[in-house]
Design a protein around this motif. Structure first.
Motif, PDB file in Angstrom:
ATOM      1  N   GLN A   1     -66.499 -10.781  23.077  1.00 38.65           N
ATOM      2  CA  GLN A   1     -65.849 -11.355  24.259  1.00 38.65           C
ATOM      3  C   GLN A   1     -64.343 -11.472  24.036  1.00 38.65           C
ATOM      4  OE1 GLN A   1     -67.331 -12.221  27.342  1.00 38.65           O
ATOM      5  NE2 GLN A   1     -65.140 -12.175  27.856  1.00 38.65           N
ATOM      6  N   PHE A   2     -63.962 -11.872  22.838  1.00 43.91           N
ATOM      7  CA  PHE A   2     -62.540 -11.964  22.492  1.00 43.91           C
ATOM      8  C   PHE A   2     -61.850 -10.606  22.637  1.00 43.91           C
ATOM      9  CE2 PHE A   2     -59.622 -11.306  18.790  1.00 43.91           C
ATOM     10  CZ  PHE A   2     -58.527 -11.990  19.302  1.00 43.91           C
ATOM     11  N   ARG A   3     -62.472  -9.568  22.117  1.00 44.29           N
ATOM     12  CA  ARG A   3     -61.857  -8.240  22.223  1.00 44.29           C
ATOM     13  C   ARG A   3     -61.755  -7.790  23.677  1.00 44.29           C
ATOM     14  NH1 ARG A   3     -64.474  -7.391  16.883  1.00 44.29           N
ATOM     15  NH2 ARG A   3     -66.471  -7.069  17.946  1.00 44.29           N
ATOM     16  N   SER A   4     -62.776  -8.104  24.463  1.00 41.73           N
ATOM     17  CA  SER A   4     -62.744  -7.762  25.885  1.00 41.73           C
ATOM     18  C   SER A   4     -61.639  -8.531  26.609  1.00 41.73           C
ATOM     19  CB  SER A   4     -64.102  -8.065  26.517  1.00 41.73           C
ATOM     20  OG  SER A   4     -64.080  -7.856  27.911  1.00 41.73           O
ATOM     21  N   ASP A   5     -61.519  -9.828  26.308  1.00 41.94           N
ATOM     22  CA  ASP A   5     -60.464 -10.637  26.927  1.00 41.94           C
ATOM     23  C   ASP A   5     -59.084 -10.103  26.556  1.00 41.94           C
ATOM     24  OD1 ASP A   5     -62.398 -12.289  28.007  1.00 41.94           O
ATOM     25  OD2 ASP A   5     -62.110 -13.898  26.533  1.00 41.94           O
ATOM     26  N   ALA A   6     -58.915  -9.716  25.301  1.00 46.32           N
ATOM     27  CA  ALA A   6     -57.619  -9.195  24.851  1.00 46.32           C
ATOM     28  C   ALA A   6     -57.274  -7.900  25.572  1.00 46.32           C
ATOM     29  CB  ALA A   6     -57.643  -8.985  23.342  1.00 46.32           C
ATOM     30  N   GLU A   7     -58.253  -7.032  25.741  1.00 46.93           N
ATOM     31  CA  GLU A   7     -58.013  -5.775  26.455  1.00 46.93           C
ATOM     32  C   GLU A   7     -57.610  -6.056  27.897  1.00 46.93           C
ATOM     33  OE1 GLU A   7     -60.356  -1.625  27.642  1.00 46.93           O
ATOM     34  OE2 GLU A   7     -61.328  -3.113  26.352  1.00 46.93           O
ATOM     35  N   ASN A   8     -58.314  -6.984  28.543  1.00 48.46           N
ATOM     36  CA  ASN A   8     -57.979  -7.342  29.923  1.00 48.46           C
ATOM     37  C   ASN A   8     -56.588  -7.959  30.026  1.00 48.46           C
ATOM     38  OD1 ASN A   8     -60.484  -6.487  30.811  1.00 48.46           O
ATOM     39  ND2 ASN A   8     -61.402  -8.529  30.696  1.00 48.46           N
ATOM     40  N   ALA A   9     -56.130  -8.575  28.935  1.00 51.84           N
ATOM     41  CA  ALA A   9     -54.836  -9.251  28.921  1.00 51.84           C
ATOM     42  C   ALA A   9     -53.679  -8.323  28.573  1.00 51.84           C
ATOM     43  CB  ALA A   9     -54.877 -10.406  27.919  1.00 51.84           C
ATOM     44  N   GLY A  10     -53.962  -7.050  28.300  1.00 51.83           N
ATOM     45  CA  GLY A  10     -52.894  -6.100  28.031  1.00 51.83           C
ATOM     46  C   GLY A  10     -52.617  -5.860  26.567  1.00 51.83           C
ATOM     47  N   LEU A  11     -53.605  -6.140  25.707  1.00 46.85           N
ATOM     48  CA  LEU A  11     -53.461  -5.909  24.279  1.00 46.85           C
ATOM     49  C   LEU A  11     -54.461  -4.856  23.829  1.00 46.85           C
ATOM     50  CD1 LEU A  11     -53.272  -9.651  23.159  1.00 46.85           C
ATOM     51  CD2 LEU A  11     -51.350  -8.026  23.177  1.00 46.85           C
ATOM     52  N   THR A  12     -54.072  -4.054  22.860  1.00 47.88           N
ATOM     53  CA  THR A  12     -54.970  -3.036  22.316  1.00 47.88           C
ATOM     54  C   THR A  12     -55.114  -3.248  20.813  1.00 47.88           C
ATOM     55  OG1 THR A  12     -55.392  -0.648  22.177  1.00 47.88           O
ATOM     56  CG2 THR A  12     -53.115  -1.332  21.950  1.00 47.88           C
ATOM     57  N   VAL A  13     -56.330  -3.060  20.298  1.00 48.98           N
ATOM     58  CA  VAL A  13     -56.616  -3.314  18.892  1.00 48.98           C
ATOM     59  C   VAL A  13     -56.023  -2.209  18.024  1.00 48.98           C
ATOM     60  CG1 VAL A  13     -58.436  -3.529  17.157  1.00 48.98           C
ATOM     61  CG2 VAL A  13     -58.727  -4.592  19.404  1.00 48.98           C
TER      62      VAL A  13
ATOM     63  N   SER B   1     -51.433  -4.447  19.479  1.00 48.19           N
ATOM     64  CA  SER B   1     -50.171  -4.018  20.077  1.00 48.19           C
ATOM     65  C   SER B   1     -50.258  -4.221  21.581  1.00 48.19           C
ATOM     66  CB  SER B   1     -49.902  -2.537  19.784  1.00 48.19           C
ATOM     67  OG  SER B   1     -49.675  -2.330  18.420  1.00 48.19           O
ATOM     68  N   ARG B   2     -49.107  -4.209  22.215  1.00 50.88           N
ATOM     69  CA  ARG B   2     -49.058  -4.273  23.671  1.00 50.88           C
ATOM     70  C   ARG B   2     -49.484  -2.949  24.259  1.00 50.88           C
ATOM     71  NH1 ARG B   2     -43.243  -5.997  25.738  1.00 50.88           N
ATOM     72  NH2 ARG B   2     -43.607  -4.191  27.029  1.00 50.88           N
ATOM     73  N   VAL B   3     -50.228  -3.002  25.354  1.00 52.69           N
ATOM     74  CA  VAL B   3     -50.528  -1.792  26.117  1.00 52.69           C
ATOM     75  C   VAL B   3     -49.292  -1.436  26.933  1.00 52.69           C
ATOM     76  CG1 VAL B   3     -51.950  -0.765  27.905  1.00 52.69           C
ATOM     77  CG2 VAL B   3     -52.984  -2.316  26.228  1.00 52.69           C
ATOM     78  N   HIS B   4     -48.824  -0.206  26.816  1.00 57.97           N
ATOM     79  CA  HIS B   4     -47.592   0.201  27.540  1.00 57.97           C
ATOM     80  C   HIS B   4     -47.957   0.995  28.782  1.00 57.97           C
ATOM     81  CE1 HIS B   4     -45.115  -1.352  24.363  1.00 57.97           C
ATOM     82  NE2 HIS B   4     -45.804  -0.650  23.458  1.00 57.97           N
TER      83      HIS B   4
END
Length: 204
Positions: A165-177, A201-204
């Motif tokens: 869930q954390f990884r999914s939330d981070a992706e939705n928030a504009g972050l990539t692992v 990192s930030r999703v660009h």
């Protein structure tokens, strides 16, 4: 608290007003005994050149940000608990310690540039947030990173925030692992790891 959702940490301290002082003294005692309380900071320091800008998100009484300041970085620490910020100012002078809610993070409105080379969020901070604000906090991290900046977040399993869930939330928030570890000293993450340290990192 009107108009915003209090964090779980705020609920704990409201129920036990002595909790924050206990927490401060706990880490002062550990430091006095020579315990290693800066593992997160050493990892962040290894990722950066001297003089980098670091946001210590959920900084508590300042152990991580204080170390990074002494290592030559420009540090801003944010925590919702004024008792912890007061302790950080006493024990680790130098960084810019700010009382603030990570769910409403807007440092430019306080005259602080949102161009951090690194954001560190250790100490299980993510699990002390109100669940409804987790994605907003992660989105705030993305907004406050420099284009090439990285956010590093660590917390334990079985604390009410499942890793997927954390990884999914981070992706939705504009972050990539970028990478995942099971400890702050970079041991590999496996499916049954009981701790997760993620570099984003930030999703660009």
């Amino acid at each position: 608290m009107s108009g915003r959702t209090p964090s779980q940490w705020e609920e704990i301290t409201a129920a036990d007003p002595a909790h924050s002082t206990w927490y401060v003294e706990r880490f002062r005692t550990l430091a006095a005994e020579g315990a290693d309380i800066v593992g997160e900071a050493r990892l962040i320091d290894a990722m950066l050149g001297r003089g980098s800008r670091v946001l210590d998100a959920g900084c508590g009484p300042g152990r991580v940000g204080g170390y990074l300041h002494r290592a030559g970085h420009v540090v801003v620490g944010v925590d919702v608990d004024p008792v912890l910020i007061d302790a950080a100012e006493q024990d680790y002078p130098g960084p810019n310690w700010v009382v603030g809610d990570l769910a409403e993070l807007d440092l430019p409105s306080r005259g602080i540039a949102a161009d951090f080379d690194a954001i560190v969020c250790g100490g299980n901070v993510m699990t002390f947030l109100a669940p409804s604000t987790r994605e907003a906090v992660l989105a705030g991290f993305a907004r406050h990173l420099a284009p090439s900046g990285r956010a590093v977040v660590g917390f334990g399993a079985d604390r009410g925030y499942e890793f997927p869930q954390f990884r999914s939330d981070a992706e939705n928030a504009g972050l990539t692992v970028d990478s995942q570890f099971s400890t702050w000293d970079l041991r590999p993450f496996v499916d049954d790891s009981d701790f997760l340290v993620t570099v984003f990192s930030r999703v660009h």
